[in-house]
Motif scaffolding. Structure first.
Motif, PDB file in Angstrom:
ATOM      1  N   ARG A 112       0.807  -1.222   0.000  1.00 54.22           N
ATOM      2  CA  ARG A 112       0.000   0.000   0.000  1.00 54.22           C
ATOM      3  C   ARG A 112       0.843   1.276   0.000  1.00 54.22           C
ATOM      4  O   ARG A 112       0.507   2.256  -0.649  1.00 54.22           O
ATOM      5  N   ASP A 125       1.894  11.430   2.751  1.00 54.72           N
ATOM      6  CA  ASP A 125       1.327  10.617   3.827  1.00 54.72           C
ATOM      7  C   ASP A 125       2.282  10.497   5.006  1.00 54.72           C
ATOM      8  O   ASP A 125       3.506  10.467   4.832  1.00 54.72           O
ATOM      9  N   ILE A 160       2.558   7.997   8.505  1.00 50.08           N
ATOM     10  CA  ILE A 160       2.019   6.822   9.187  1.00 50.08           C
ATOM     11  C   ILE A 160       2.565   6.795  10.603  1.00 50.08           C
ATOM     12  O   ILE A 160       3.782   6.777  10.806  1.00 50.08           O
ATOM     13  N   THR A 180      -1.944  13.222   4.863  1.00 51.49           N
ATOM     14  CA  THR A 180      -2.939  12.202   5.173  1.00 51.49           C
ATOM     15  C   THR A 180      -2.299  11.278   6.210  1.00 51.49           C
ATOM     16  O   THR A 180      -1.247  10.693   5.954  1.00 51.49           O
ATOM     17  N   TYR A 222      -2.181   8.052   8.767  1.00 53.17           N
ATOM     18  CA  TYR A 222      -2.649   6.685   8.940  1.00 53.17           C
ATOM     19  C   TYR A 222      -2.089   6.131  10.248  1.00 53.17           C
ATOM     20  O   TYR A 222      -0.982   6.483  10.651  1.00 53.17           O
ATOM     21  N   ASP A 262      -6.934   2.086  14.289  1.00 54.83           N
ATOM     22  CA  ASP A 262      -7.337   3.120  13.337  1.00 54.83           C
ATOM     23  C   ASP A 262      -8.844   3.016  13.104  1.00 54.83           C
ATOM     24  O   ASP A 262      -9.317   2.072  12.489  1.00 54.83           O
ATOM     25  N   ARG A 288      -9.568   4.612   4.081  1.00 54.48           N
ATOM     26  CA  ARG A 288      -8.134   4.430   3.829  1.00 54.48           C
ATOM     27  C   ARG A 288      -7.773   4.602   2.363  1.00 54.48           C
ATOM     28  O   ARG A 288      -6.631   4.917   2.029  1.00 54.48           O
ATOM     29  N   ASP A 289      -8.740   4.386   1.469  1.00 60.65           N
ATOM     30  CA  ASP A 289      -8.463   4.492   0.040  1.00 60.65           C
ATOM     31  C   ASP A 289      -8.853   5.848  -0.528  1.00 60.65           C
ATOM     32  O   ASP A 289      -8.743   6.067  -1.734  1.00 60.65           O
ATOM     33  N   ARG A 345     -10.654  10.777   4.246  1.00 59.53           N
ATOM     34  CA  ARG A 345      -9.961  10.422   5.488  1.00 59.53           C
ATOM     35  C   ARG A 345      -9.574  11.673   6.269  1.00 59.53           C
ATOM     36  O   ARG A 345      -9.765  11.745   7.478  1.00 59.53           O
TER      37      ARG A 345
END
Length: 204
Positions: free
Chosen positions: A23, A60, A62, A88, A90, A95, A100-101, A106
């Motif tokens: 991903r 992103d 995370i 974004t 994550y 979570d 998520r997509d 989000r």
């Protein structure tokens, strides 16, 4: 990542890599050790992450979990808000934001969560009970048992618990005892967990 024990980094790194598989492409990992009591903006790893992401146009970020952002709820929300305005975000664990997509949806979901929590914190401050007139002469503290959490506070407590916040952190956030938290979580067995206080306790 924010760790407390020596072995935590390797374990968390493995979970992050597994979460990102197929991903995301990991370009850099940033790590703070035993620093959750320090506001995120004052932590070397967190600051280095923001600097790197800004310089390299990373879309992103995370994080391992929301609870690892900061011990203090206000500091954690402020950090999440800062991240959500530009990236974004994550979470590897716990979570609950979904989408998520779809990065736009989000970020909107995270924004709504932050707005709700900010409104709750503000209303909780305004609704704080007045100090009892009956106070101890030596230190001015009120006599008697403190008021139980109201419905809004209970809802907020359940929300942060679902986000992965430990019971010990929740006790500090809401200034309540472990027994109070245990009573609230009695109807939510999926939110129970191991007590991570100063002494070891059996599972709740």
């Amino acid at each position: 990542m924010n760790t407390r024990k020596k072995g935590d980094f390797a374990a968390q790194k493995e979970e992050v890599e597994d979460f990102c598989k197929y991903r995301f492409q990991i370009v850099e990992i940033f790590h703070d050790h035993r620093a959750n009591a320090t506001p995120p903006e004052k932590r070397k790893g967190f600051a280095a992450m923001l600097e790197y992401c800004s310089a390299n146009n990373c879309p992103d970020i995370i994080i391992y979990d929301l609870a690892g952002l900061a011990r203090d709820l206000d500091a954690g929300l402020a950090a999440l808000k800062t991240l959500n305005e530009q990236y974004t975000v994550y979470c590897v664990n716990n979570d609950f934001f979904g989408s998520r997509d779809d990065p736009e949806q989000r970020r909107a979901a995270i924004g709504n969560f932050i707005e709700y929590m900010e409104q709750y914190r503000e209303s909780a401050r305004k609704a704080a009970p007045a100090v009892s007139k009956k106070t101890k002469k030596d230190n001015g503290r009120p006599i008697g048992r403190p008021r139980a959490l109201n419905e809004g506070q209970v809802e907020a407590l359940l929300t942060v618990r679902q986000a992965g916040t430990s019971i010990s952190q929740i006790c500090r956030m809401f200034d309540v005892s472990r027994s109070t938290v245990s009573k609230i979580l009695a109807d939510y067995p999926e939110l129970k967990g191991e007590w991570k206080g100063a002494r070891k306790e059996p599972e709740e």
